[in-house]
Design an enzyme around this catalytic site. Structure first.
Site, PDB file in Angstrom:
ATOM      1  N   HIS A   7       0.815  -1.214   0.000  1.00 32.15           N
ATOM      2  CA  HIS A   7       0.000   0.000   0.000  1.00 32.15           C
ATOM      3  C   HIS A   7       0.847   1.262   0.000  1.00 32.15           C
ATOM      4  CE1 HIS A   7       0.819   0.888   4.280  1.00 32.15           C
ATOM      5  NE2 HIS A   7       0.728  -0.409   4.485  1.00 32.15           N
TER       6      HIS A   7
ATOM      7  N   CYS B 148       3.013  -4.593   7.028  1.00 34.06           N
ATOM      8  CA  CYS B 148       2.732  -4.500   5.586  1.00 34.06           C
ATOM      9  C   CYS B 148       3.903  -3.879   4.826  1.00 34.06           C
ATOM     10  CB  CYS B 148       1.467  -3.672   5.354  1.00 34.06           C
ATOM     11  SG  CYS B 148      -0.044  -4.429   5.997  1.00 34.06           S
TER      12      CYS B 148
END
Length: 213
Positions: free
Chosen positions: A166, A182
């Site tokens: 992301h 992440c």
């Protein structure tokens, strides 16, 4: 959105724990507004553009020679080198700098892009909530959202494994090991990658040169 409004909104971001690393201000962060050079038109928000001269050259978006065995169209995430590569047809790869999870937080293995999100909402996992009950249960997408302008949601066996690639509102974290797990990219880089990969894209995340434990 006017550039000044983008920068002001970035300066008043409230800390979040998931996919976020804000804490005491560091040398990298204390001139935060200087990281931004303008914005790229997008909907419903413009994408803040980063002064990439502040990054180590190896973390800037570039096309490199690729000698691995992966098929074109594969995303290869190298946790140790803080780089993500999208393998191309001509023996090259589009390479991007990334920020990765703190020691013990980074997942590795093989997955697929199960879905894609534009200016996605953010929600903490149950584990994050158990560790910090005061976390907000959701945050709407926007320039102050930890997931940034785009997100690729990774799946195994048609199930979301809660691991994302992301964007980020912390450009100084690219090349660092400081997220909650992440893989984060500059917003302008995740937008570029997002447009190049369909749902179903194979993703290999490796540590120490290996994809599997």
């Amino acid at each position: 959105m006017h550039i000044r409004r983008v920068l002001l909104s970035l300066l008043v971001i409230a800390p979040l724990a998931a996919c976020n690393s804000r804490g005491p201000m560091t040398v990298a962060q204390d001139d935060e507004a200087a990281w931004y050079t303008g914005s790229m038109p997008d909907k419903p928000f413009d994408v803040p553009l980063v002064d990439t001269s502040r990054l180590d050259p190896k973390y800037r978006r570039q096309v490199v020679r690729y000698t691995g065995a992966e098929r074109p169209g594969t995303i290869v995430v190298d946790i140790d080198n803080r780089q993500l590569a999208l393998v191309q047809e001509d023996g090259t790869a589009r390479q991007y700098g990334i920020g990765v999870g703190k020691l013990g937080f980074s997942w590795k293995g093989e997955a697929k892009v199960g879905r894609k999100g534009t200016w996605p909402d953010w929600s903490p996992t149950t584990t994050m909530v158990s560790l910090n009950p005061d976390l907000p249960r959701t945050r709407k997408g926007g320039v102050d959202n930890p997931l940034g302008a785009r997100a690729l949601y990774l799946y195994q066996n048609n199930r979301d494994i809660l691991f994302r690639i992301h964007g980020t509102n912390e450009p100084w974290s690219i090349g660092e090991q400081m997220s909650s797990g992440c893989v984060r990219m500059l917003n302008e880089d995740i937008v570029d990658l997002f447009e190049r990969v369909p749902v179903g894209t194979r993703v290999l995340v490796k540590r120490n040169g290996k994809y599997r434990v």
